[in-house]
Design a protein around this motif. Structure first.
Motif, PDB file in Angstrom:
ATOM      1  N   VAL A 119      -9.800 -17.589   2.946  1.00 42.27           N
ATOM      2  CA  VAL A 119     -10.057 -16.600   1.895  1.00 42.27           C
ATOM      3  C   VAL A 119      -9.705 -15.202   2.388  1.00 42.27           C
ATOM      4  N   SER A 120     -10.066 -14.906   3.628  1.00 43.40           N
ATOM      5  CA  SER A 120      -9.824 -13.541   4.123  1.00 43.40           C
ATOM      6  C   SER A 120      -8.322 -13.247   4.229  1.00 43.40           C
ATOM      7  N   GLU A 121      -7.542 -14.287   4.469  1.00 46.09           N
ATOM      8  CA  GLU A 121      -6.090 -14.077   4.537  1.00 46.09           C
ATOM      9  C   GLU A 121      -5.468 -13.954   3.145  1.00 46.09           C
ATOM     10  N   ALA A 122      -6.139 -14.566   2.168  1.00 46.73           N
ATOM     11  CA  ALA A 122      -5.557 -14.587   0.814  1.00 46.73           C
ATOM     12  C   ALA A 122      -5.963 -13.383  -0.037  1.00 46.73           C
ATOM     13  N   ILE A 123      -7.152 -12.840   0.222  1.00 45.84           N
ATOM     14  CA  ILE A 123      -7.665 -11.794  -0.681  1.00 45.84           C
ATOM     15  C   ILE A 123      -6.807 -10.526  -0.583  1.00 45.84           C
ATOM     16  N   ARG A 124      -6.612  -9.889  -1.743  1.00 44.74           N
ATOM     17  CA  ARG A 124      -5.788  -8.676  -1.728  1.00 44.74           C
ATOM     18  C   ARG A 124      -6.669  -7.425  -1.714  1.00 44.74           C
ATOM     19  N   ILE A 125      -6.303  -6.518  -0.825  1.00 49.13           N
ATOM     20  CA  ILE A 125      -7.075  -5.286  -0.643  1.00 49.13           C
ATOM     21  C   ILE A 125      -6.120  -4.103  -0.848  1.00 49.13           C
ATOM     22  N   GLN A 126      -6.450  -3.290  -1.849  1.00 52.70           N
ATOM     23  CA  GLN A 126      -5.587  -2.143  -2.161  1.00 52.70           C
ATOM     24  C   GLN A 126      -6.135  -0.881  -1.514  1.00 52.70           C
ATOM     25  N   TYR A 127      -5.265   0.102  -1.436  1.00 51.34           N
ATOM     26  CA  TYR A 127      -5.709   1.453  -1.090  1.00 51.34           C
ATOM     27  C   TYR A 127      -5.540   2.326  -2.336  1.00 51.34           C
ATOM     28  N   GLY A 128      -6.462   3.253  -2.545  1.00 52.86           N
ATOM     29  CA  GLY A 128      -6.315   4.223  -3.621  1.00 52.86           C
ATOM     30  C   GLY A 128      -6.823   5.578  -3.172  1.00 52.86           C
ATOM     31  N   GLY A 129      -6.129   6.619  -3.576  1.00 50.09           N
ATOM     32  CA  GLY A 129      -6.530   7.987  -3.214  1.00 50.09           C
ATOM     33  C   GLY A 129      -5.290   8.831  -2.996  1.00 50.09           C
ATOM     34  N   SER A 130      -4.866   9.519  -4.074  1.00 48.13           N
ATOM     35  CA  SER A 130      -3.699  10.409  -4.004  1.00 48.13           C
ATOM     36  C   SER A 130      -2.439   9.709  -3.499  1.00 48.13           C
ATOM     37  N   MET A 131      -2.287   8.444  -3.873  1.00 46.14           N
ATOM     38  CA  MET A 131      -1.021   7.775  -3.538  1.00 46.14           C
ATOM     39  C   MET A 131       0.061   8.331  -4.465  1.00 46.14           C
ATOM     40  N   ASN A 132       1.237   8.544  -3.910  1.00 39.28           N
ATOM     41  CA  ASN A 132       2.331   9.058  -4.732  1.00 39.28           C
ATOM     42  C   ASN A 132       3.676   8.497  -4.245  1.00 39.28           C
ATOM     43  N   GLY A 133       4.727   8.950  -4.895  1.00 41.11           N
ATOM     44  CA  GLY A 133       6.056   8.430  -4.558  1.00 41.11           C
ATOM     45  C   GLY A 133       6.480   8.736  -3.135  1.00 41.11           C
ATOM     46  N   GLU A 134       5.882   9.754  -2.559  1.00 40.86           N
ATOM     47  CA  GLU A 134       6.267  10.156  -1.203  1.00 40.86           C
ATOM     48  C   GLU A 134       5.538   9.352  -0.120  1.00 40.86           C
ATOM     49  N   ASN A 135       4.220   9.176  -0.309  1.00 41.50           N
ATOM     50  CA  ASN A 135       3.447   8.531   0.770  1.00 41.50           C
ATOM     51  C   ASN A 135       3.284   7.017   0.605  1.00 41.50           C
ATOM     52  N   ALA A 136       3.713   6.487  -0.551  1.00 36.64           N
ATOM     53  CA  ALA A 136       3.433   5.076  -0.846  1.00 36.64           C
ATOM     54  C   ALA A 136       4.068   4.115   0.162  1.00 36.64           C
ATOM     55  N   ARG A 137       5.309   4.380   0.509  1.00 39.09           N
ATOM     56  CA  ARG A 137       6.016   3.416   1.360  1.00 39.09           C
ATOM     57  C   ARG A 137       5.281   3.178   2.682  1.00 39.09           C
ATOM     58  N   GLU A 138       4.851   4.272   3.302  1.00 37.67           N
ATOM     59  CA  GLU A 138       4.158   4.156   4.594  1.00 37.67           C
ATOM     60  C   GLU A 138       2.820   3.446   4.423  1.00 37.67           C
ATOM     61  N   LEU A 139       2.072   3.855   3.386  1.00 37.45           N
ATOM     62  CA  LEU A 139       0.764   3.219   3.167  1.00 37.45           C
ATOM     63  C   LEU A 139       0.928   1.731   2.896  1.00 37.45           C
ATOM     64  N   LEU A 140       1.921   1.411   2.068  1.00 35.67           N
ATOM     65  CA  LEU A 140       2.092   0.012   1.664  1.00 35.67           C
ATOM     66  C   LEU A 140       2.725  -0.855   2.748  1.00 35.67           C
ATOM     67  N   SER A 141       3.209  -0.217   3.799  1.00 39.86           N
ATOM     68  CA  SER A 141       3.787  -1.023   4.885  1.00 39.86           C
ATOM     69  C   SER A 141       2.728  -1.374   5.934  1.00 39.86           C
ATOM     70  N   GLN A 142       1.495  -0.879   5.742  1.00 38.55           N
ATOM     71  CA  GLN A 142       0.421  -1.226   6.684  1.00 38.55           C
ATOM     72  C   GLN A 142       0.023  -2.701   6.488  1.00 38.55           C
ATOM     73  N   SER A 143      -0.311  -3.334   7.601  1.00 35.93           N
ATOM     74  CA  SER A 143      -0.510  -4.797   7.555  1.00 35.93           C
ATOM     75  C   SER A 143      -1.642  -5.243   6.626  1.00 35.93           C
ATOM     76  N   GLU A 144      -2.676  -4.402   6.464  1.00 37.49           N
ATOM     77  CA  GLU A 144      -3.848  -4.840   5.693  1.00 37.49           C
ATOM     78  C   GLU A 144      -3.863  -4.321   4.264  1.00 37.49           C
ATOM     79  N   ILE A 145      -2.865  -3.522   3.903  1.00 31.97           N
ATOM     80  CA  ILE A 145      -2.869  -2.910   2.565  1.00 31.97           C
ATOM     81  C   ILE A 145      -1.936  -3.692   1.632  1.00 31.97           C
ATOM     82  N   ASP A 146      -2.533  -4.237   0.574  1.00 33.51           N
ATOM     83  CA  ASP A 146      -1.772  -5.133  -0.304  1.00 33.51           C
ATOM     84  C   ASP A 146      -1.438  -4.503  -1.644  1.00 33.51           C
ATOM     85  N   GLY A 147      -1.509  -3.198  -1.715  1.00 27.84           N
ATOM     86  CA  GLY A 147      -1.158  -2.560  -2.972  1.00 27.84           C
ATOM     87  C   GLY A 147      -1.861  -1.237  -3.130  1.00 27.84           C
TER      88      GLY A 147
END
Ligand code: PEP
Length: 258
Positions: free
Chosen positions: A205-233
């Motif tokens: 379950v822990s490997e399958a569950i999706r965990i997002q980040y939210g907080g001033s995400m934008n077109g500039e910072n999204a790529r780096e945030l979304l490339s983190q291993s634990e961030i699924d959206g």
């Protein structure tokens, strides 16, 4: 591999015509691939028309979520909307426990838990929000606070049901402020949430569950945030109102981009 999910929370913004214009533009700008799910959450009065509009756009894969859903199926709850009603008009996701609901409408973890349980039982996917205040981060109690919130919100959710849940880590100090958690801060908290899910439900379950980040995400910072291993959206507020920004976030979420 977990598919990413980008959710636009429009909050109390956009007229009917602006909502329709926005989905059309997003559809034009997004590169549709099966590795990223895209959801928009319009104000409740525009949900039905947004669902209808999306159905009418050829190839459009945007799904619709609600910003809130009540935990009773019907009755004397003036101003509330039930999960069954949301399903009835074609909604698939519902945000529960957003910090603005907690701050302005007094929602507690216990209420958020009831909303999440009802959403699951009704067939909706709840996106449950957790996050610490700036004071809590400065006092180095972020992990403690997040663990407490997640435990209370997941109370009573079974192993079969938990995989339907999406958890959104949203540090309150980063919402609508232009301040983003660093990639490391965001990843670290998402990791600790995954560890807690492991303790409560086990590895699969822990490997399958999706965990997002939210907080001033934008077109500039999204790529780096979304490339983190634990961030699924991402759960996106301000930037989801601008088709170019939101589409940039979606397009940077594709596997071949991070
Ligand atoms: C939000 O409201 O969930 C949010 C993350 O907002 P913003 O992107 O504007 O910080």
């Amino acid at each position: 591999m977990r598919n990413k999910i980008i959710v636009g929370n429009w909050k109390m913004n956009n007229s009917s015509s602006e909502s329709l214009e926005l989905v059309k533009k997003i559809n034009d700008l997004v590169v549709w691939k099966s590795d990223v799910e895209v959801v928009v959450c319009p104000p409740s009065v525009y949900i039905a028309t947004t669902v209808k509009e999306i159905k009418g756009i050829k190839g459009c894969q945007i799904k619709v979520g609600a910003q809130n859903g009540h935990f009773e199926s019907k009755g004397a709850f003036t101003g509330e909307i039930s999960c069954a009603m949301l399903i009835d008009v074609g909604v698939e996701y519902v945000v529960v426990g957003h910090s603005e609901r907690r701050q302005y409408f007094g929602e507690t973890d216990e209420v958020v838990n009831k909303r999440a349980l009802c959403a699951i039982k009704s067939g909706l996917t709840p996106i449950v929000c957790v996050g610490e205040t700036l004071a809590e981060r400065e006092n180095s109690i972020t992990e403690e606070i997040i663990r407490k919130q997640v435990k209370l919100i997941l109370n009573g959710i079974s192993e079969n049901e938990i995989e339907k849940v999406i958890i959104a880590y949203e540090p309150i100090w980063a919402i609508g402020t232009g301040k983003t958690a660093t990639n490391e801060q965001a990843n670290e908290v998402c990791k600790s949430i995954r560890n807690l899910v492991y303790e409560l439900y086990g590895e699969k379950v822990s490997e399958a569950i999706r965990i997002q980040y939210g907080g001033s995400m934008n077109g500039e910072n999204a790529r780096e945030l979304l490339s983190q291993s634990e961030i699924d959206g991402g759960l996106v507020g301000g930037a989801s109102l601008k088709a170019e920004e939101f589409s940039k976030i979606v397009n940077s979420a594709h596997n071949d981009n991070n």
